[in-house]
Design an enzyme around this catalytic site. Sequence first.
Site, PDB file in Angstrom:
ATOM      1  N   ASP A  16       9.726 -68.279 -71.570  1.00 22.91           N
ATOM      2  CA  ASP A  16      10.381 -69.573 -71.392  1.00 22.91           C
ATOM      3  C   ASP A  16      10.370 -69.907 -69.897  1.00 22.91           C
ATOM      4  OD1 ASP A  16      12.232 -71.638 -71.029  1.00 22.91           O
ATOM      5  OD2 ASP A  16      13.628 -70.840 -72.515  1.00 22.91           O
ATOM      6  N   ASN A  30       6.951 -86.899 -67.768  1.00 19.74           N
ATOM      7  CA  ASN A  30       6.218 -88.140 -68.071  1.00 19.74           C
ATOM      8  C   ASN A  30       6.295 -89.046 -66.843  1.00 19.74           C
ATOM      9  OD1 ASN A  30       8.769 -89.714 -68.367  1.00 19.74           O
ATOM     10  ND2 ASN A  30       9.005 -88.388 -70.160  1.00 19.74           N
ATOM     11  N   GLY A  38      10.333 -80.774 -75.365  1.00 13.94           N
ATOM     12  CA  GLY A  38       9.516 -79.674 -74.853  1.00 13.94           C
ATOM     13  C   GLY A  38      10.079 -79.051 -73.584  1.00 13.94           C
ATOM     14  N   VAL A  39       9.193 -78.773 -72.634  1.00  4.00           N
ATOM     15  CA  VAL A  39       9.571 -78.161 -71.363  1.00  4.00           C
ATOM     16  C   VAL A  39      10.593 -79.044 -70.629  1.00  4.00           C
ATOM     17  CG1 VAL A  39       8.675 -77.612 -69.058  1.00  4.00           C
ATOM     18  CG2 VAL A  39       7.379 -76.954 -71.087  1.00  4.00           C
ATOM     19  N   ASP A  40      10.323 -80.335 -70.595  1.00  2.00           N
ATOM     20  CA  ASP A  40      11.176 -81.301 -69.894  1.00  2.00           C
ATOM     21  C   ASP A  40      12.614 -81.226 -70.422  1.00  2.00           C
ATOM     22  OD1 ASP A  40      11.612 -83.341 -68.113  1.00  2.00           O
ATOM     23  OD2 ASP A  40      10.438 -84.851 -69.186  1.00  2.00           O
ATOM     24  N   SER A 125       0.513 -80.655 -70.596  1.00  2.00           N
ATOM     25  CA  SER A 125      -0.168 -81.588 -71.523  1.00  2.00           C
ATOM     26  C   SER A 125      -0.506 -81.016 -72.903  1.00  2.00           C
ATOM     27  CB  SER A 125      -1.478 -82.148 -70.912  1.00  2.00           C
ATOM     28  OG  SER A 125      -1.199 -83.125 -69.928  1.00  2.00           O
ATOM     29  N   THR A 126      -0.213 -79.730 -73.154  1.00  2.00           N
ATOM     30  CA  THR A 126      -0.670 -79.131 -74.430  1.00  2.00           C
ATOM     31  C   THR A 126       0.335 -79.247 -75.567  1.00  2.00           C
ATOM     32  OG1 THR A 126       0.183 -76.940 -73.864  1.00  2.00           O
ATOM     33  CG2 THR A 126      -2.094 -77.439 -73.198  1.00  2.00           C
ATOM     34  N   GLY A 127       1.473 -79.896 -75.321  1.00  2.00           N
ATOM     35  CA  GLY A 127       2.462 -80.076 -76.384  1.00  2.00           C
ATOM     36  C   GLY A 127       2.400 -81.497 -76.897  1.00  2.00           C
ATOM     37  N   TYR A 129       1.610 -84.113 -75.489  1.00  2.00           N
ATOM     38  CA  TYR A 129       0.461 -84.876 -75.000  1.00  2.00           C
ATOM     39  C   TYR A 129      -0.874 -84.463 -75.627  1.00  2.00           C
ATOM     40  CZ  TYR A 129       3.195 -87.479 -71.506  1.00  2.00           C
ATOM     41  OH  TYR A 129       4.080 -88.331 -70.881  1.00  2.00           O
TER      42      TYR A 129
HETATM   43  N1  AR6 Z   1       8.725 -72.721 -71.669  1.00  2.00           N
HETATM   44  C1  AR6 Z   1       7.364 -72.678 -71.588  1.00  2.00           C
HETATM   45  N2  AR6 Z   1       6.549 -73.461 -72.330  1.00  2.00           N
HETATM   46  C2  AR6 Z   1       7.138 -74.318 -73.201  1.00  2.00           C
HETATM   47  C3  AR6 Z   1       8.541 -74.438 -73.337  1.00  2.00           C
HETATM   48  C4  AR6 Z   1       9.350 -73.598 -72.525  1.00  2.00           C
HETATM   49  N3  AR6 Z   1      10.688 -73.630 -72.572  1.00  2.00           N
HETATM   50  N4  AR6 Z   1       8.806 -75.403 -74.280  1.00  2.00           N
HETATM   51  C5  AR6 Z   1       7.604 -75.862 -74.715  1.00  2.00           C
HETATM   52  N5  AR6 Z   1       6.597 -75.201 -74.073  1.00  2.00           N
HETATM   53  P1  AR6 Z   1       5.353 -80.298 -73.650  1.00  2.00           P
HETATM   54  P2  AR6 Z   1       3.331 -82.139 -72.509  1.00  2.00           P
HETATM   55  C6  AR6 Z   1       5.133 -75.384 -74.185  1.00  2.00           C
HETATM   56  O1  AR6 Z   1       5.412 -81.083 -74.903  1.00  2.00           O
HETATM   57  O2  AR6 Z   1       2.371 -81.864 -73.601  1.00  2.00           O
HETATM   58  C7  AR6 Z   1       8.000 -84.393 -72.957  1.00  2.00           C
HETATM   59  O3  AR6 Z   1       8.750 -85.136 -73.863  1.00  2.00           O
HETATM   60  C8  AR6 Z   1       4.611 -76.167 -75.354  1.00  2.00           C
HETATM   61  O4  AR6 Z   1       4.456 -75.315 -76.488  1.00  2.00           O
HETATM   62  O5  AR6 Z   1       6.604 -79.804 -73.027  1.00  2.00           O
HETATM   63  O6  AR6 Z   1       2.833 -82.157 -71.083  1.00  2.00           O
HETATM   64  C9  AR6 Z   1       7.901 -85.034 -71.584  1.00  2.00           C
HETATM   65  O7  AR6 Z   1       9.031 -85.803 -71.270  1.00  2.00           O
HETATM   66  C10 AR6 Z   1       3.267 -76.672 -74.832  1.00  2.00           C
HETATM   67  O8  AR6 Z   1       2.252 -75.673 -74.963  1.00  2.00           O
HETATM   68  O9  AR6 Z   1       4.599 -81.137 -72.468  1.00  2.00           O
HETATM   69  C11 AR6 Z   1       6.670 -85.878 -71.705  1.00  2.00           C
HETATM   70  O10 AR6 Z   1       6.967 -87.158 -72.260  1.00  2.00           O
HETATM   71  C12 AR6 Z   1       3.526 -76.869 -73.334  1.00  2.00           C
HETATM   72  O11 AR6 Z   1       4.725 -76.152 -73.055  1.00  2.00           O
HETATM   73  C13 AR6 Z   1       5.788 -85.098 -72.646  1.00  2.00           C
HETATM   74  O12 AR6 Z   1       6.651 -84.301 -73.434  1.00  2.00           O
HETATM   75  C14 AR6 Z   1       3.703 -78.323 -72.909  1.00  2.00           C
HETATM   76  O13 AR6 Z   1       4.370 -79.051 -73.925  1.00  2.00           O
HETATM   77  C15 AR6 Z   1       4.845 -84.173 -71.906  1.00  2.00           C
HETATM   78  O14 AR6 Z   1       3.995 -83.544 -72.824  1.00  2.00           O
END
Ligand code: AR6
Length: 182
Positions: A16, A30, A38-40, A125-127, A129
Amino acid sequence: MKRSIGDQTIELVQGDITLQNVDAIVNAANSSLAGGGGVDGAIHRRGGPSIMQETDEMHSQGCPTGEAVISGAGKLPARYVIHAVGPIWDGGRRGEAELLAGAYRNSLQLAVEHGCRSVAFPALSTGAYGYPMDLAARTALATTIEFLQAHGEPALVRFVLFSDGAYGAFAAALEEAFKTED
Ligand code: AR6
């Protein structure tokens, strides 16, 4: 898994991002820096409201795709949060790879400018996005290797992968990148 470039280390761990004890963690933000899932979501939940207050004050205009801005880290163990905006995947012909590389490169640049010796990234970007994990892993690692070779810092770049699949994709890409280096 770890690989060295001179005195510098690239490390892959599964876990995490919010729990990482490094100088800076990178947020998958974003372009309006509005928060999200997600991470955000995890970073703002665990870090508390000061992070959003700071980005609202310092970066009210948001952050373009492919770029990054920095803030404090509130209650998180890190000193800084670097908010990087990766591209939304749209088939790969709209400059996504260059935008993703820019998000990594600009984050590393900000980290160095703020004296960070260690930086942890999620797989940007892998979640939400939708960027394919194996392609994202290659771009993330190639950009990081190039940056470390050019700048000699930061000392540690850690990729914190959330799932087995993400870790496997990054591990394969890291091995491949070092094979082609030799
Ligand atoms: N620690 C590490 N990796 C994580 C965690 C964590 N706690 N939680 C999720 N991941 P994403 P994006 C992985 O969706 O694709 C948001 O709403 C997840 O499995 O967080 O860049 C923002 O506000 C994936 O592999 O980011 C933006 O609007 C990776 O982190 C949008 O999502 C990224 O997933 C950004 O989308």
